[in-house]
Scaffold this active site. Structure first.
Site, PDB file in Angstrom:
ATOM      1  N   GLY A 172     -62.722  21.086  17.941  1.00 56.83           N
ATOM      2  CA  GLY A 172     -61.768  20.022  17.666  1.00 56.83           C
ATOM      3  C   GLY A 172     -62.105  18.802  18.510  1.00 56.83           C
ATOM      4  O   GLY A 172     -63.247  18.598  18.931  1.00 56.83           O
ATOM      5  N   GLY A 173     -61.063  18.030  18.801  1.00 55.94           N
ATOM      6  CA  GLY A 173     -61.267  16.806  19.582  1.00 55.94           C
ATOM      7  C   GLY A 173     -61.781  17.077  20.978  1.00 55.94           C
ATOM      8  O   GLY A 173     -62.318  16.184  21.645  1.00 55.94           O
ATOM      9  N   GLY A 407     -93.862  -3.351  15.620  1.00 52.12           N
ATOM     10  CA  GLY A 407     -92.561  -3.362  16.289  1.00 52.12           C
ATOM     11  C   GLY A 407     -92.478  -2.289  17.352  1.00 52.12           C
ATOM     12  O   GLY A 407     -91.837  -2.466  18.400  1.00 52.12           O
ATOM     13  N   ALA A 408     -93.151  -1.177  17.086  1.00 47.57           N
ATOM     14  CA  ALA A 408     -93.095  -0.074  18.047  1.00 47.57           C
ATOM     15  C   ALA A 408     -93.761  -0.473  19.364  1.00 47.57           C
ATOM     16  O   ALA A 408     -93.373  -0.003  20.433  1.00 47.57           O
ATOM     17  CB  ALA A 408     -93.750   1.167  17.461  1.00 47.57           C
TER      18      ALA A 408
END
Ligand code: HXC
Length: 511
Positions: A172-173, A407-408
């Site tokens: 859960g949370g 870009g790398a």
């Protein structure tokens, strides 16, 4: 017996009773599942005799659904402080033998107290989770308790290291506290993390899946990246936390402890002069390079099984703790994809927050292309790594081994992202793209002979480190065998580095 003696006896008895948590039967049940109790875990984790417990007698205040019939001391969590290798830590360990370790308002108050003390005193915080989640009988109070913990996780982020051990259910949370901390360690077969369990998944989506497949340690360590480490046993999980701490400072105002070494600074490794294959499309193992250059070949890898095309982890170089980021040519040719970018970005930001210098080893053919990556926002995710390197002000030493394309190239700690000292091996290709790709774009309509000629021309012009060296984009071309001492000297000269970023409320990292 004097009154005082009687009172001391009562204290001793009360303590003994509190230490039993939910009682012998439930402790047996915990053991029969192959799990340790909260106190046994703390004993494994801390230096012998160093634990100081707080709030042992705290009890819950809930009266709903028969809760007023029982008030176990400690209320399902053990909290306090102690030392690991002589260094102070604060911690909590949830006690599954009391209401399944579920979180009540009082439990959260105990946890928040030690979180506040850790932050105030500049000491790492460790949470050992083993809990059925929000204490159902407490309703909104339990949720408020989680909120209080999450807020402290957020405020302490980047101030003190926060480490989560998941040693049982975390559902859960409740999963969001570990997710907000810096590192999560899970234990195979006895721990799991998910937002909704198998039963609800089946009801909502029809999908049939068991706990381990849905949110076990292996899943989170290899597929989702939620866990940074998957241990085979609780002992290994605890050892992982201890080893991790040995690379970290106590807080963001300090540097990590030096670890003396007998490994000579000037040790050269001739094998590195032969590690790059003649064929640029052939892979080699980056682990060999990392182990060769760090102290005693000792590399502590983070996220070992997740996005294996990039390697991140801690090591020492001449005793100094460093964060290593390296492309792995052996996996997907070392390409940068969504997960590799996310993984490395978070690691770079952690190192930067905690004054740990970055050593980056580059061999990257580019970003992975295609619809799957584009639909998954490789643009935004790749930008995370770019951003992380660009904003980092810790010493940044980079060595390009082979490919560094497009870009790398920029992303992997280039000069323009305030890389401090950038070296390249003679085998480095620092270019917009590989020769074949470039000629495909520029000379698509030409004959094979012309294309062949242009590929050679491109290779001669760009596929080397010297164009970058001529323009000052790298500091030097170095012999691979000398990498260890060249990097160590670079780190040494950067020891007093001070660099600022413009004043702002906070940044807007591309999330
Ligand atoms: C109160 C709980 C509890 C809970 C377990 N117990 N979870 N009590 N609140 N959330 C109690 C059980 O009633 C039982 O008490 C004891 O703990 C041990 O549980 P068992 O079920 O016997 O153990 P086991 O078979 O090992 O199963 C463990 C479990 C299961 C898988 C965790 O207990 C379970 O599913 N619990 C509920 C999980 C859940 O839905 N929690 C709420 C999630 S929502 P007795 O006295 O009988 O021994 C949530 C929101 C957080 O957490 C939001 C944050 C923002």
């Amino acid at each position: 017996m004097s009154i005082q003696t009687e009172k001391v006896k009562e204290l001793v008895e009360r303590r003994a009773s509190a230490r039993l948590g939910g009682g012998e039967k439930r402790i047996e049940a915990q053991h029969s599942k192959g799990k340790l109790t909260a106190r046994e875990r703390i004993e494994l984790l801390l230096d012998p005799g160093s634990f100081e417990e707080f709030d042992m007698f705290v009890q819950h205040r809930c009266v709903n659904f028969g809760m007023d019939a029982s008030h176990p001391d400690g209320d399902g969590v053990v909290t306090g402080h102690g030392t690991i290798d002589g260094r102070e830590v604060y911690l909590f360990a949830q006690d599954f033998t009391v209401s399944g370790g579920s979180l009540s308002k009082t439990m959260s108050e105990k946890i928040c107290k030690v979180m506040d003390m850790a932050a105030r005193n500049g000491v790492p915080f460790i949470g050992l989770n083993d809990s059925g989640g929000a204490r159902i009988q407490e309703g909104i109070d339990a949720l408020a308790g989680y909120g209080d913990i999450f807020e402290r996780n957020i405020l302490s982020s980047g101030v003190i290291p926060q480490i989560s051990g998941i040693f049982g259910p975390c559902a859960g949370g409740a999963v969001y506290s570990p997710a907000l901390t810096d590192f999560t360690v899970m234990v195979r077969n006895t721990s799991y993390m998910f937002l909704t369990g198998p039963a609800v998944v089946k009801q909502v989506t029809g999908e049939e899946v068991n706990q381990e497949e849905l949110g076990g340690a292996s899943v989170h360590a290899s597929k989702s990246g939620v866990a940074h480490f998957a241990a085979d046993s609780e002992q290994e999980g605890v050892d992982t936390i201890k080893r991790l701490l040995s690379f970290l400072p106590q807080n963001n105002m300090e540097t990590a402890p030096l670890r003396p070494t007998t490994d000579p600074v000037g040790r050269v490794d001739d094998l590195l002069n032969e590690i790059i294959p003649d064929n640029p499309n052939k892979a080699y193992d980056m682990y060999g390079v990392i182990r060769s250059i760090v102290d005693d070949g000792d590399f502590f890898e983070v996220h070992k099984d997740f996005a294996r095309n990039i390697i991140v982890g801690f090591a020492h170089m001449n005793g100094r703790s460093v964060g290593v980021v390296a492309n792995q040519p052996n996996v997907l040719a070392g390409v940068l994809d969504i997960n590799a970018s996310r993984k490395a970005a978070r690691f770079v930001r952690f190192c930067d927050a905690f004054n740990i210098p970055l050593v980056t080893l580059v061999d990257v053919p580019g970003f992975l292309c295609g619809t799957q990556q584009e639909y998954g926002a490789i643009i935004t995710n790749g930008a995370k790594l770019l951003y992380a390197y660009g904003e980092a002000t810790v010493p940044k030493v980079t060595v390009t081994l082979r490919k560094s394309y497009g870009g790398a190239h920029i992303v992997m700690s280039c000069k323009q992202l305030r890389g401090d000292i950038n070296y390249a091996w003679p085998t480095a290709n620092i270019a917009v793209m590989g020769a074949e790709g470039a000629v495909d774009v520029l000379y698509a309509k030409e004959s094979p002979e012309v294309r062949e000629e242009k590929i050679k021309e491109y290779n001669d012009l760009f596929c080397n480190p010297y164009q970058a060296a001529q323009k000052g984009y790298i500091e030097d071309v170095i012999e691979p065998r000398n990498t260890r001492f060249r990097v160590i000297r670079a780190l040494e000269t950067l020891d007093g580095k001070r660099q600022d970023i413009p004043a702002k409320k906070h940044d807007n990292l591309p999330l």
